[in-house]
Design an enzyme around this catalytic site. Structure first.
Site, PDB file in Angstrom:
ATOM      1  N   LYS A 116      29.298  49.297  42.878  1.00 28.51           N
ATOM      2  CA  LYS A 116      28.508  48.707  41.793  1.00 28.51           C
ATOM      3  C   LYS A 116      27.865  49.843  41.008  1.00 28.51           C
ATOM      4  O   LYS A 116      26.814  50.368  41.393  1.00 28.51           O
ATOM      5  CB  LYS A 116      27.429  47.807  42.400  1.00 28.51           C
ATOM      6  CG  LYS A 116      26.966  46.639  41.576  1.00 28.51           C
ATOM      7  CD  LYS A 116      26.491  46.949  40.181  1.00 28.51           C
ATOM      8  CE  LYS A 116      25.032  47.264  40.017  1.00 28.51           C
ATOM      9  NZ  LYS A 116      24.695  47.826  38.708  1.00 28.51           N
ATOM     10  N   GLU A 197      18.280  56.857  48.249  1.00 28.33           N
ATOM     11  CA  GLU A 197      17.803  58.080  47.577  1.00 28.33           C
ATOM     12  C   GLU A 197      17.065  57.661  46.316  1.00 28.33           C
ATOM     13  O   GLU A 197      17.638  56.970  45.472  1.00 28.33           O
ATOM     14  CB  GLU A 197      18.983  58.989  47.181  1.00 28.33           C
ATOM     15  CG  GLU A 197      19.970  59.302  48.305  1.00 28.33           C
ATOM     16  CD  GLU A 197      19.394  60.190  49.382  1.00 28.33           C
ATOM     17  OE1 GLU A 197      18.368  60.839  49.127  1.00 28.33           O
ATOM     18  OE2 GLU A 197      19.959  60.210  50.488  1.00 28.33           O
ATOM     19  N   CYS A 231      16.744  63.407  38.770  1.00 27.14           N
ATOM     20  CA  CYS A 231      15.743  63.114  39.803  1.00 27.14           C
ATOM     21  C   CYS A 231      15.056  64.395  40.235  1.00 27.14           C
ATOM     22  O   CYS A 231      13.915  64.385  40.657  1.00 27.14           O
ATOM     23  CB  CYS A 231      16.407  62.436  40.991  1.00 27.14           C
ATOM     24  SG  CYS A 231      17.787  63.378  41.629  1.00 27.14           S
ATOM     25  N   GLU A 326       6.772  58.886  37.811  1.00 24.61           N
ATOM     26  CA  GLU A 326       8.028  59.484  37.351  1.00 24.61           C
ATOM     27  C   GLU A 326       8.327  58.976  35.948  1.00 24.61           C
ATOM     28  O   GLU A 326       8.480  57.772  35.738  1.00 24.61           O
ATOM     29  CB  GLU A 326       9.175  59.106  38.300  1.00 24.61           C
ATOM     30  CG  GLU A 326      10.464  59.825  37.941  1.00 24.61           C
ATOM     31  CD  GLU A 326      11.676  59.364  38.742  1.00 24.61           C
ATOM     32  OE1 GLU A 326      11.823  58.142  38.956  1.00 24.61           O
ATOM     33  OE2 GLU A 326      12.482  60.224  39.136  1.00 24.61           O
TER      34      GLU A 326
HETATM   35  P1  NAD Z   1      17.720  52.009  38.793  1.00 21.66           P
HETATM   36  O1  NAD Z   1      16.960  51.891  40.067  1.00 21.66           O
HETATM   37  O2  NAD Z   1      17.229  51.275  37.624  1.00 21.66           O
HETATM   38  O3  NAD Z   1      19.243  51.539  39.006  1.00 21.66           O
HETATM   39  C1  NAD Z   1      20.058  52.088  40.034  1.00 21.66           C
HETATM   40  C2  NAD Z   1      21.133  51.069  40.413  1.00 21.66           C
HETATM   41  O4  NAD Z   1      20.500  49.935  40.997  1.00 21.66           O
HETATM   42  C3  NAD Z   1      21.923  50.541  39.214  1.00 21.66           C
HETATM   43  O5  NAD Z   1      23.267  50.375  39.584  1.00 21.66           O
HETATM   44  C4  NAD Z   1      21.279  49.199  38.955  1.00 21.66           C
HETATM   45  O6  NAD Z   1      22.138  48.285  38.318  1.00 21.66           O
HETATM   46  C5  NAD Z   1      20.961  48.753  40.369  1.00 21.66           C
HETATM   47  N1  NAD Z   1      19.911  47.731  40.466  1.00 21.66           N
HETATM   48  C6  NAD Z   1      18.915  47.453  39.593  1.00 21.66           C
HETATM   49  N2  NAD Z   1      18.162  46.427  40.042  1.00 21.66           N
HETATM   50  C7  NAD Z   1      18.690  46.064  41.243  1.00 21.66           C
HETATM   51  C8  NAD Z   1      18.347  45.074  42.211  1.00 21.66           C
HETATM   52  N3  NAD Z   1      17.313  44.260  42.040  1.00 21.66           N
HETATM   53  N4  NAD Z   1      19.094  44.993  43.336  1.00 21.66           N
HETATM   54  C9  NAD Z   1      20.129  45.818  43.539  1.00 21.66           C
HETATM   55  N5  NAD Z   1      20.516  46.765  42.650  1.00 21.66           N
HETATM   56  C10 NAD Z   1      19.801  46.891  41.513  1.00 21.66           C
HETATM   57  O7  NAD Z   1      17.833  53.587  38.505  1.00 21.66           O
HETATM   58  P2  NAD Z   1      18.534  54.296  37.266  1.00 21.66           P
HETATM   59  O8  NAD Z   1      17.696  54.096  36.048  1.00 21.66           O
HETATM   60  O9  NAD Z   1      19.981  53.971  37.218  1.00 21.66           O
HETATM   61  O10 NAD Z   1      18.453  55.844  37.716  1.00 21.66           O
HETATM   62  C11 NAD Z   1      17.313  56.608  37.563  1.00 21.66           C
HETATM   63  C12 NAD Z   1      16.534  56.696  38.874  1.00 21.66           C
HETATM   64  O11 NAD Z   1      17.372  57.203  39.906  1.00 21.66           O
HETATM   65  C13 NAD Z   1      15.375  57.680  38.802  1.00 21.66           C
HETATM   66  O12 NAD Z   1      14.268  57.142  39.465  1.00 21.66           O
HETATM   67  C14 NAD Z   1      15.909  58.909  39.527  1.00 21.66           C
HETATM   68  O13 NAD Z   1      14.906  59.746  40.037  1.00 21.66           O
HETATM   69  C15 NAD Z   1      16.738  58.274  40.583  1.00 21.66           C
HETATM   70  N6  NAD Z   1      17.749  59.194  41.121  1.00 21.66           N
HETATM   71  C16 NAD Z   1      17.577  59.694  42.365  1.00 21.66           C
HETATM   72  C17 NAD Z   1      18.502  60.599  42.866  1.00 21.66           C
HETATM   73  C18 NAD Z   1      18.362  61.198  44.245  1.00 21.66           C
HETATM   74  O14 NAD Z   1      19.307  61.810  44.726  1.00 21.66           O
HETATM   75  N7  NAD Z   1      17.225  61.055  44.902  1.00 21.66           N
HETATM   76  C19 NAD Z   1      19.601  60.969  42.096  1.00 21.66           C
HETATM   77  C20 NAD Z   1      19.738  60.415  40.820  1.00 21.66           C
HETATM   78  C21 NAD Z   1      18.809  59.512  40.336  1.00 21.66           C
END
Ligand code: NAD
Length: 436
Positions: A116, A197, A231, A326
């Site tokens: 997904k 993560e 991140c 953040e």
């Molecule tokens: P997000 O949490 O909005 O979305 C991540 C994924 O989760 C997407 O595929 C989204 O469709 C899905 N999602 C959203 N709501 C959901 C729900 N209720 N249930 C299940 N899945 C759901 O994050 P984003 O905007 O895509 O990415 C940015 C974030 O990711 C930032 O906070 C960043 O710090 C973090 N990040 C962390 C790492 C790491 O390695 N720690 C790496 C990259 C990004």
């Protein structure tokens, strides 16, 4: 199982070759779909290749049985089995690397995957699906399921047949997943394991004896490359009092030199943020920060597109919102600390623990940072982004994550179940085989 794992490792290696062959097209796609600059897109493609080669190699170490105990008359074998269906839920900011890393780890350990991707990077994810097929990934092993996180992601998290959830994304969604995954559904056969993560609020300490040539360049890159949407990006700079004004002057001068424009223009240092929602959210956080902190610099951006100007706030109080939340944008909070004790205290005062850094020439303070700064990845006298597979296994703790580090020796084990078989070998002969 050994045979299947060997075949899947070959799929990973073939996929790495296919990605390498398509590198230029994939870079172009990332420039247009998620607003990477060329070099940032190239980094993402390279990381995907590195994950594939590393996990294909590492499974040959992790996947074999190991004899434990070594007691005469008994053979105990420690070995790993796949867990089952893995739901991979990925973010958009490293649209190929993170998705490829999670998917490849899950399949090379013998599981099947429902993939997904983030809504914002669905096309790149579809490209990955096509390349997986071209690499000979058996039908049904990886299943492409794009859609809204709140619908499709949430459905997968709740599903009784999902054994493992591999998620990378925001803290809010990560915590929600952890919460929901703990509810056992009717017919569910095993407890769900979550590999989670999440975000960061990463800080860099500028010590009083720091080499400012290196520190300024490192901070600019860590904070503003890819619009601060990593991140690992730096969003807090904690500067020791004696060097504060000098560092800030030079930081602002360096910030003035950044060229902002479309990712397709190789001159651009950074480009537009991912979408309008992000643009509005970051701009409104900048507006509210103006009432509590001193804005010392704001860049200029093109009039059309979802641009957010890179912005520096100085004299930020350690407990201000921009020093805790953040933002995921090109915004930097510069905080003054009277000495190294206070600097370390400020760095550790946030709920996250992902990346951090220090520029210092003091062996004592470097060692203190190594011991006391609460982050998964600490960088010393260098930028704090750009972790390389195997060289810098990556991932945080506190509110930044729950999993073992990606691209590191413990990562694959999370997708498997350890088992032990213990055989009493003090037998009186063997049963004759049927042939004899
Ligand atoms: P997000 O949490 O909005 O979305 C991540 C994924 O989760 C997407 O595929 C989204 O469709 C899905 N999602 C959203 N709501 C959901 C729900 N209720 N249930 C299940 N899945 C759901 O994050 P984003 O905007 O895509 O990415 C940015 C974030 O990711 C930032 O906070 C960043 O710090 C973090 N990040 C962390 C790492 C790491 O390695 N720690 C790496 C990259 C990004």
């Amino acid at each position: 199982l050994i045979k299947m794992i060997g075949e899947r490792a070959l799929v990973l290696n073939r996929l790495a070759e296919i990605i390498e062959k398509n590198r230029d097209d994939l870079i172009a796609l990332e420039v247009f779909e998620v607003g990477k600059t060329w070099s940032e897109a190239d980094g993402d493609i390279t990381e995907a290749i590195d994950f594939l080669k590393y996990y294909a190699r590492d499974i040959l170490r992790v996947g074999v049985s190991e004899r434990v105990g070594h007691v005469p008359g008994e053979v105990s074998l420690y070995h790993y089995r796949p867990r089952g269906v893995t739901a991979v839920i990925a973010p958009w900011n490293f649209p190929l690397a993170i998705l490829t890393g999670m998917v490849s780890a899950a399949i090379v350990t013998g599981n099947t995957v429902v993939m997904k991707p983030a809504e914002q990077s669905t096309i790149i994810a579809w490209k990955l699906m096509e390349m997986l097929q071209e690499a000979g990934c058996p039908k049904g092993v990886v299943n492409f399921l794009p859609g809204l996180g709140e619908d499709v992601g949430a459905y997968l998290v709740d599903h009784k047949d999902v054994a493992t959830i591999s998620f990378t994304g925001s803290k809010a969604v990560g915590l929600d997943i952890l919460n929901k995954a703990s509810t056992v559904r009717p017919g569910q056969k095993s407890l769900k394991r979550c590999i989670i993560e999440m975000g960061g609020k990463n800080a860099v300490i500028i010590d009083s004896d720091a080499d400012l040539d290196e520190a300024v360049a490192g901070v600019i890159y860590s904070a503003f490359a890819f619009q601060g949407q990593k991140c690992s990006a730096a969003s807090r700079i904690v500067v020791l009092d004696s060097i504060y004004d000098r560092f800030l002057d030079r930081l602002v001068e360096a910030a003035k030199s950044l060229h902002v424009g479309p990712g397709s223009d190789p001159k651009s240092f950074y480009t537009a943020v991912i979408d309008e929602e992000s643009q509005k959210r970051i701009l409104s956080m900048i507006e509210s920060a103006k009432s509590t902190s001193r804005m010392v610099f704001q860049g200029e951006v093109p009039p059309t597109g979802y641009y957010v100007p890179h912005t520096i706030f100085a004299d930020v109080q350690p407990d201000a919102d921009i020093a805790h939340q953040e933002l995921f944008g090109p915004v930097l909070a510069v905080i003054r600390a009277k000495d190294i004790d206070e600097a370390i205290h400020i760095v550790n005062s946030v709920e996250y623990g992902l990346t951090g850094g220090i520029y210092s020439r003091s062996p004592n303070n470097i060692e203190r940072a190594r011991q006391e700064i609460e982050v998964g990845n600490l960088y010393i006298n260098r930028s704090i982004t750009g972790a390389l597979v195997n060289r810098h296994p990556f991932g945080g703790y506190k509110m930044s994550g729950l999993g073992s580090k990606t691209g590191g020796p413990d990562y694959l084990k999370q997708y498997m179940e350890p088992r032990v078989s213990t055989e009493n070998t003090m037998r009186r002969g063997f049963a004759p085989s049927e042939e004899s």
